[in-house]
Design an enzyme around this catalytic site. Structure first.
Site, PDB file in Angstrom:
ATOM      1  N   CYS A  90       1.037  -1.379   0.068  1.00  0.00           N
ATOM      2  CA  CYS A  90       0.011   0.048   0.131  1.00  0.00           C
ATOM      3  C   CYS A  90       1.017   1.222   0.129  1.00  0.00           C
ATOM      4  O   CYS A  90       0.201   2.409  -0.018  1.00  0.00           O
ATOM      5  CB  CYS A  90      -1.124  -0.049   1.384  1.00  0.00           C
ATOM      6  SG  CYS A  90      -2.089  -1.380   1.161  1.00  0.00           S
ATOM      7  N   HIS A 383      -9.355   3.576  -1.353  1.00  0.00           N
ATOM      8  CA  HIS A 383      -8.096   2.888  -0.866  1.00  0.00           C
ATOM      9  C   HIS A 383      -7.521   2.217  -2.186  1.00  0.00           C
ATOM     10  O   HIS A 383      -7.473   1.046  -2.143  1.00  0.00           O
ATOM     11  CB  HIS A 383      -7.756   2.275   0.470  1.00  0.00           C
ATOM     12  CG  HIS A 383      -6.361   1.845   0.560  1.00  0.00           C
ATOM     13  ND1 HIS A 383      -5.284   2.274  -0.053  1.00  0.00           N
ATOM     14  CD2 HIS A 383      -5.891   0.533   1.224  1.00  0.00           C
ATOM     15  CE1 HIS A 383      -4.281   1.679   0.216  1.00  0.00           C
ATOM     16  NE2 HIS A 383      -4.423   0.589   0.969  1.00  0.00           N
ATOM     17  N   CYS A 413       0.612   2.790   6.040  1.00  0.00           N
ATOM     18  CA  CYS A 413       1.096   1.382   6.736  1.00  0.00           C
ATOM     19  C   CYS A 413       1.089   0.698   5.426  1.00  0.00           C
ATOM     20  O   CYS A 413       0.153   0.997   4.426  1.00  0.00           O
ATOM     21  CB  CYS A 413       0.194   0.827   7.652  1.00  0.00           C
ATOM     22  SG  CYS A 413      -1.577   1.001   7.185  1.00  0.00           S
TER      23      CYS A 413
HETATM   24  C1  LIG Z   1     -14.356  -5.065   4.811  1.00  0.00           C
HETATM   25  C2  LIG Z   1     -14.563  -5.500   3.638  1.00  0.00           C
HETATM   26  C3  LIG Z   1     -14.462  -7.271   3.451  1.00  0.00           C
HETATM   27  C4  LIG Z   1     -16.103  -5.240   3.130  1.00  0.00           C
HETATM   28  O1  LIG Z   1     -16.474  -5.762   1.876  1.00  0.00           O
HETATM   29  P1  LIG Z   1     -18.157  -5.621   1.487  1.00  0.00           P
HETATM   30  O2  LIG Z   1     -18.810  -6.451   2.502  1.00  0.00           O
HETATM   31  O3  LIG Z   1     -18.079  -5.748   0.085  1.00  0.00           O
HETATM   32  O4  LIG Z   1     -18.212  -3.975   1.825  1.00  0.00           O
HETATM   33  P2  LIG Z   1     -19.597  -3.453   1.380  1.00  0.00           P
HETATM   34  O5  LIG Z   1     -19.461  -2.150   0.779  1.00  0.00           O
HETATM   35  O6  LIG Z   1     -20.633  -4.402   0.538  1.00  0.00           O
HETATM   36  O7  LIG Z   1     -20.392  -3.058   2.782  1.00  0.00           O
HETATM   37  C5  LIG Z   1     -21.052  -4.133   3.668  1.00  0.00           C
HETATM   38  C6  LIG Z   1     -22.465  -3.549   4.388  1.00  0.00           C
HETATM   39  O8  LIG Z   1     -22.051  -2.419   5.182  1.00  0.00           O
HETATM   40  C7  LIG Z   1     -22.438  -1.313   4.535  1.00  0.00           C
HETATM   41  N1  LIG Z   1     -21.672  -0.019   5.041  1.00  0.00           N
HETATM   42  C8  LIG Z   1     -20.404   0.168   4.757  1.00  0.00           C
HETATM   43  N2  LIG Z   1     -19.985   1.254   5.285  1.00  0.00           N
HETATM   44  C9  LIG Z   1     -20.813   1.834   5.802  1.00  0.00           C
HETATM   45  C10 LIG Z   1     -21.181   2.879   6.488  1.00  0.00           C
HETATM   46  N3  LIG Z   1     -20.107   3.879   6.561  1.00  0.00           N
HETATM   47  N4  LIG Z   1     -22.182   3.162   7.209  1.00  0.00           N
HETATM   48  C11 LIG Z   1     -23.141   2.383   7.045  1.00  0.00           C
HETATM   49  N5  LIG Z   1     -23.241   1.061   6.404  1.00  0.00           N
HETATM   50  C12 LIG Z   1     -22.029   0.878   5.974  1.00  0.00           C
HETATM   51  C13 LIG Z   1     -22.980  -1.330   3.395  1.00  0.00           C
HETATM   52  O9  LIG Z   1     -23.756  -0.420   2.952  1.00  0.00           O
HETATM   53  C14 LIG Z   1     -23.027  -2.937   3.118  1.00  0.00           C
HETATM   54  O10 LIG Z   1     -24.622  -3.013   3.648  1.00  0.00           O
HETATM   55  P3  LIG Z   1     -25.219  -3.915   2.773  1.00  0.00           P
HETATM   56  O11 LIG Z   1     -24.621  -5.453   2.845  1.00  0.00           O
HETATM   57  O12 LIG Z   1     -26.800  -3.791   3.303  1.00  0.00           O
HETATM   58  O13 LIG Z   1     -25.354  -3.462   1.272  1.00  0.00           O
HETATM   59  C15 LIG Z   1     -13.633  -5.075   2.203  1.00  0.00           C
HETATM   60  O14 LIG Z   1     -14.049  -3.422   2.113  1.00  0.00           O
HETATM   61  C16 LIG Z   1     -12.517  -4.977   2.487  1.00  0.00           C
HETATM   62  O15 LIG Z   1     -11.813  -6.126   2.567  1.00  0.00           O
HETATM   63  N6  LIG Z   1     -11.613  -4.078   3.075  1.00  0.00           N
HETATM   64  C17 LIG Z   1     -10.252  -3.977   3.493  1.00  0.00           C
HETATM   65  C18 LIG Z   1      -9.531  -3.875   2.422  1.00  0.00           C
HETATM   66  C19 LIG Z   1      -8.017  -4.283   2.939  1.00  0.00           C
HETATM   67  O16 LIG Z   1      -7.661  -5.041   3.507  1.00  0.00           O
HETATM   68  N7  LIG Z   1      -7.150  -3.097   2.735  1.00  0.00           N
HETATM   69  C20 LIG Z   1      -5.898  -3.132   2.830  1.00  0.00           C
HETATM   70  C21 LIG Z   1      -5.633  -1.968   3.972  1.00  0.00           C
HETATM   71  S1  LIG Z   1      -4.054  -1.492   3.651  1.00  0.00           S
END
Ligand SMILES: CC(C)(COP(=O)(O)OP(=O)(O)OC[C@H]1O[C@@H](n2cnc3c(N)ncnc32)[C@H](O)[C@@H]1OP(=O)(O)O)[C@@H](O)C(=O)NCCC(=O)NCCS
Length: 428
Positions: A90, A383, A413
């Site tokens: 990242c 991101h 990070c």
């Molecule tokens: C966490 C993760 C698994 C979630 O993926 P996802 O399930 O596809 O995420 P979604 O955007 O569909 O969100 C899931 C639910 O949460 C809800 N949601 C997400 N953010 C929200 C917020 N701020 N407020 C309200 N609801 C929220 C979405 O509306 C969705 O609801 P639904 O299922 O009713 O549609 C994915 O974003 C991820 O892997 N993130 C980490 C990435 C990572 O590792 N990055 C490296 C970092 S260096």
């Protein structure tokens, strides 16, 4: 920094779009080209003067792994503009930027574009080992009977594809699991994570509405219709509430966990690009620098420990190299992989234990929250792994200029237990 002063002239990014949405039909190369073209147009730069493109990406295309070269092969740039791709998870755009900075500081280059791009909508999907072996054997088979024999040996399990995981190859732990572990080890509550995520969305909403965040964005027109153009990030929830965040189920430890989709950064597509010049060349060409790079540092710790604590080890070194302390810093941009990681890093900055591990007797100190991620961060904005570093550098630079501050600190990070920090100084 030793060597010549390196000026940040300008930077731009594409909108950041949640993976699988607006940019799903565009590759990282497409996004990178649009972004670099926008940067050249905005700065009215003669493309023939660009000596190199350094670009970062984390999940490269199998068919075009040197994304930098593909991006450089655009009509606005000369074919003699050299281009190479770097990878530091990242912090890949940061690696691209510091590579460019080093080359300029050393006197090897005067004008370099650095940044990165990522399309998490278009990750390569691989055949299983068994299927790969059979396909290779098939290509070597000398007779129709041989080919039929190989094809008839294909089993359902051979057809199960392999998709890239956001997991550490050394430990098997995903980023999300690491964030969970960090929340538990550092006693970061679910409520604090959700409040931090809410803050990110609220500040990013304000920054988008008043035009500060959107000023960094070059619009993208997506084929086949090219209409309407995309000119803002689509992950920022202007209507986010703490109640909605509290209601989300933990993703990575379903029973005891606290890391949710709401307090994590989302998988995102996008690109960033920053124009860097030697101070002398900027002056000759009539460009006014926004800021200068004062110092930077990288760090690493055991990925099996606290994977995303790298900034806590890199920041004190960057501050020391800049000859300043946290008290001198006017603005801080910290990459938000997860709220649990940001809050762990902030705690780490106040810890003597982490200070000593970084080689310093005193902690970095408590971060004044009013100076931190003042337009939100990656949780809300998104991101795209290989692009984020360029986005953060430009958000920091532009806001430092707007506020008339002197020094800015950024941290990122990265997978592998790595961290990055950079100190910039506003041009007087
Ligand atoms: C966490 C993760 C698994 C979630 O993926 P996802 O399930 O596809 O995420 P979604 O955007 O569909 O969100 C899931 C639910 O949460 C809800 N949601 C997400 N953010 C929200 C917020 N701020 N407020 C309200 N609801 C929220 C979405 O509306 C969705 O609801 P639904 O299922 O009713 O549609 C994915 O974003 C991820 O892997 N993130 C980490 C990435 C990572 O590792 N990055 C490296 C970092 S260096």
């Amino acid at each position: 920094m030793l060597g010549r002063r390196v000026a940040i002239i300008a930077g731009v990014r594409t909108p950041f779009a949640r993976a699988g949405t607006l940019f799903k039909g565009l590759s990282a190369i497409d996004l990178g080209k649009r972004c670099v073209a926008e940067l050249i147009q905005r700065t009215n730069l003669d493309g023939d003067l660009v000596e190199a493109i350094v670009y970062g990406t984390v999940v490269p295309s199998v068919t075009a792994p040197n994304i930098a070269r593909e991006v450089s092969l655009m009509p606005m740039l000369p074919r003699g503009c050299e281009a190479y791709t770097v990878s530091r998870a990242c912090a890949s755009a940061n690696q691209a930027i510091t590579d460019a900075v080093d080359q300029i500081a050393l006197g090897n280059r005067d004008i370099v574009i650095a940044g990165g791009a990522e399309s998490l909508s278009n990750v390569p999907i691989l055949h299983s080992r068994g299927m790969s072996d059979k396909l290779v054997a098939l290509s070597r088979a000398k007779s129709a009977a041989g080919r039929v024999k190989i094809l008839s040996s294909v089993r359902p399990r051979d057809l199960v594809p392999i998709t890239p995981a956001i997991a550490e190859p050394s430990t098997g732990e995903t980023m999300g699991q690491s964030a969970e572990k960090m929340s538990k080890l550092n006693h970061i509550s679910r409520e604090d994570q959700d409040q931090f995520a809410l803050r990110s969305h609220r500040l990013a909403s304000v920054g988008s509405e008043d035009g500060r965040l959107t000023a960094e964005i070059g619009p993208v027109w997506v084929p086949p219709s090219y209409e309407p153009g995309v000119s803002s990030d689509n992950g920022i929830r202007t209507d986010s509430t703490i109640e909605a965040l509290r209601a989300l189920k933990p993703v990575f430890d379903k029973r005891y966990g606290s890391v949710t989709a709401g307090n994590s950064s989302p998988l995102t597509d996008g690109a960033s690009a920053v124009l860097l010049m030697s101070e002398e060349r900027a002056r000759v060409l009539g460009y006014t620098p926004l800021a200068f790079i004062r110092s930077y540092a990288y760090s690493a710790l055991d990925p099996g420990e606290q994977l995303l604590m790298g900034p806590v080890l890199a920041a004190p070194v960057a501050l020391h190299r800049a000859g300043v302390t946290l008290a001198n810093i006017d603005l801080i941009e910290m990459h938000e992989a997860f709220a649990a990681q940001v809050l762990s890093n902030l705690d780490g900055f106040e810890s003597r234990y982490w200070a000593e591990r970084a080689g310093f007797p005193e902690p970095v100190g408590a971060v004044d929250r009013s100076k931190l991620n003042v337009m939100g961060g990656s949780i809300a904005i998104g991101h795209p792994f290989g692009a984020t570093g360029g986005r953060i550098l430009m958000t920091l630079t532009n806001e430092l200029v707007r506020r008339g501050g002197q020094l800015g600190l950024m941290t990122v990070c990265a997978a592998g237990g790595m961290g990055h920090a950079m100190v910039i100084e506003r041009a007087a």
